[in-house]
Each structure stands twice: as structure tokens, then as C-alpha cells.
Design a protein around this motif. Structure first.
Motif, short mmCIF file in Angstrom:
data_model
loop_
_atom_site.label_atom_id
_atom_site.label_comp_id
_atom_site.label_asym_id
_atom_site.label_seq_id
_atom_site.Cartn_x
_atom_site.Cartn_y
_atom_site.Cartn_z
N ARG A 142 38.70 42.07 30.23
CA ARG A 142 37.40 41.42 30.12
C ARG A 142 37.54 39.91 30.28
N ASN A 195 38.76 38.94 33.94
CA ASN A 195 37.72 39.09 34.96
C ASN A 195 36.60 38.07 34.79
N LYS A 196 36.42 37.56 33.59
CA LYS A 196 35.37 36.57 33.37
C LYS A 196 35.83 35.16 33.71
N TYR A 197 37.11 34.84 33.41
CA TYR A 197 37.54 33.44 33.49
C TYR A 197 38.66 33.15 34.48
N GLU A 214 38.91 43.04 41.19
CA GLU A 214 38.92 43.02 39.74
C GLU A 214 40.36 43.06 39.22
#
Length: 205
Positions: free
Chosen positions: A139, A142-144, A200
Motif C-alpha cells: 500500500r 504503490n502510493k508513494y 504496481e
């Protein structure tokens, strides 16, 4: 001058097989944190499978040990049990691991090795360095970290980290926050990661 009493909201044990609603059971737990006695407590096994909601009927704290009794109020099963157990794993499993994890770039890691410690801007702005449990690595990455050149996962041994590490709530669960410059002697391993064919991260530790 005051004092602080710490509370548990979860009883973890593998000592309970068949449970019956309304039945009273004994418990014995290492540690001195007491349970809430006026709101439901969760009963889980050591793998964070949620078994039941219980009410604490009695408890005695002595010599860093807690004994008492509880009543079973509700038993989880089927899809409900699976769903809630997944939440508990996501929220709490990392707290008991001997390792926490940092996402980094190759250049930051090389600079850290040269200086002997990792310092980030968040130490000044927030007071700590953000780290992650294993369950939240994908998580966070993939966000940062999709735009990071040569991203890495750094595995840290908790017992070797010199600054204080506090588990605190953030998006998605509880996260370890390192309250000071991170000493490189706490680094156990470094693993390169890369985006998959779908763009991803799918990190395997």
C-alpha cells in the motif's frame, strides 16, 4: 502527579476450542495490562483468528500476570469471522514481529551507509521517521514510491533500533514510527523492488 493504567481490548490464546455463548471461562495472561470490564473484548487465537466477543467478569493483576474469568457473548463464524480476522491481521500482526520495514531509494540508502544513520525531513516536521509493517508495504509503496528511482525495501531489526519506536494509528492500521535518526546497525537486509507488468508493486519479503 498522576499515574497511567494501560488497557487491553483483545485476549489472545490458543486454549479455547469449542466455545458456548453464556459460558464462563478462566484465563491466565502474562503481562499487567488489565481489560475493560464494561465493554466487549475480543477473543482471538495466536494467528489473529477472531473467535468471539467476550465480557470480563473478574480480573486480578499480580507480579506481571493477569488472571480472571470471562463470559462468551457472541461467537464468530463463516464469512464474518474471515472478514474481521483479516482486519485484525492488518491492524495488529506487525506489532508482534521482530522486524519493521523502510521503503527507500538506492541513493538514500547509499548516503545512509556513508553517514551511519538515516535522517529524513519528517524528523523535523513530524518528529519521527515513517516505517511500515510487512502487511502495509504494498500500500505504501504503490502510493508513494512509484516514481522513485531504484526503490528498495530495508528490513530493520526492532531490538537493534536505538531511537524509540512507537506503534501509532495511520491510514490502514498501526504503523511503527522511529523517533530519532536511524542507526545503520539495525539494518538486517536490503531488497530491490520493481513495478510489475501492471505498473504496481507486489512486494514479497
Amino acid at each position: 502527579m498522576g499515574f497511567r493504567v494501560e488497557f487491553n481490548s483483545i485476549l489472545r490464546s490458543d486454549n479455547y476450542g469449542d466455545l458456548t455463548v453464556g459460558k464462563i471461562y478462566d484465563f491466565n495472561k502474562a503481562g499487567s495490562r488489565v481489560f475493560f470490564d464494561d465493554i466487549p473484548v475480543w477473543l482471538c487465537n495466536s494467528d489473529w483468528q477472531v473467535l468471539a466477543e467476550i465480557s470480563i467478569m473478574s480480573q486480578t493483576r499480580e507480579n506481571a500476570n493477569l488472571t480472571g474469568t470471562f463470559r462468551v457473548d457472541y461467537i464468530y463464524s463463516g464469512e464474518e469471522q474471515k472478514t474481521i480476522s483479516k482486519v485484525f491481521v492488518r491492524m495488529y500482526d506487525g506489532v508482534l514481529s521482530p522486524y519493521i520495514y523502510l521503503l527507500s531509494s538506492q541513493s538514500e540508502y547509499e548516503n545512509t551507509c556513508k553517514t551511519g544513520e538515516l535522517v529524513r525531513d519528517s524528523l523535523s516536521s513530524e518528529g519521527f521517521i515513517h516505517a511500515s509493517p510487512k502487511s502495509q508495504l504494498n500500500r505504501v509503496a504503490n502510493k508513494y514510491y512509484k516514481e522513485t528511482a531504484k526503490p528498495l525495501v530495508i528490513t530493520l531489526e526492532l531490538e537493534k533500533i536505538e531511537p524509540s519506536v512507537l506503534w501509532e494509528p495511520a491510514t490502514g492500521g498501526l504503523y511503527p514510527h522511529i523517533y530519532g535518526p536511524l542507526n545503520t546497525s539495525a539494518i538486517k537486509s536490503v531488497q530491490p523492488i520493481a513495478l510489475n507488468a501492471h505498473g504496481e508493486f507486489d512486494i514479497k519479503i
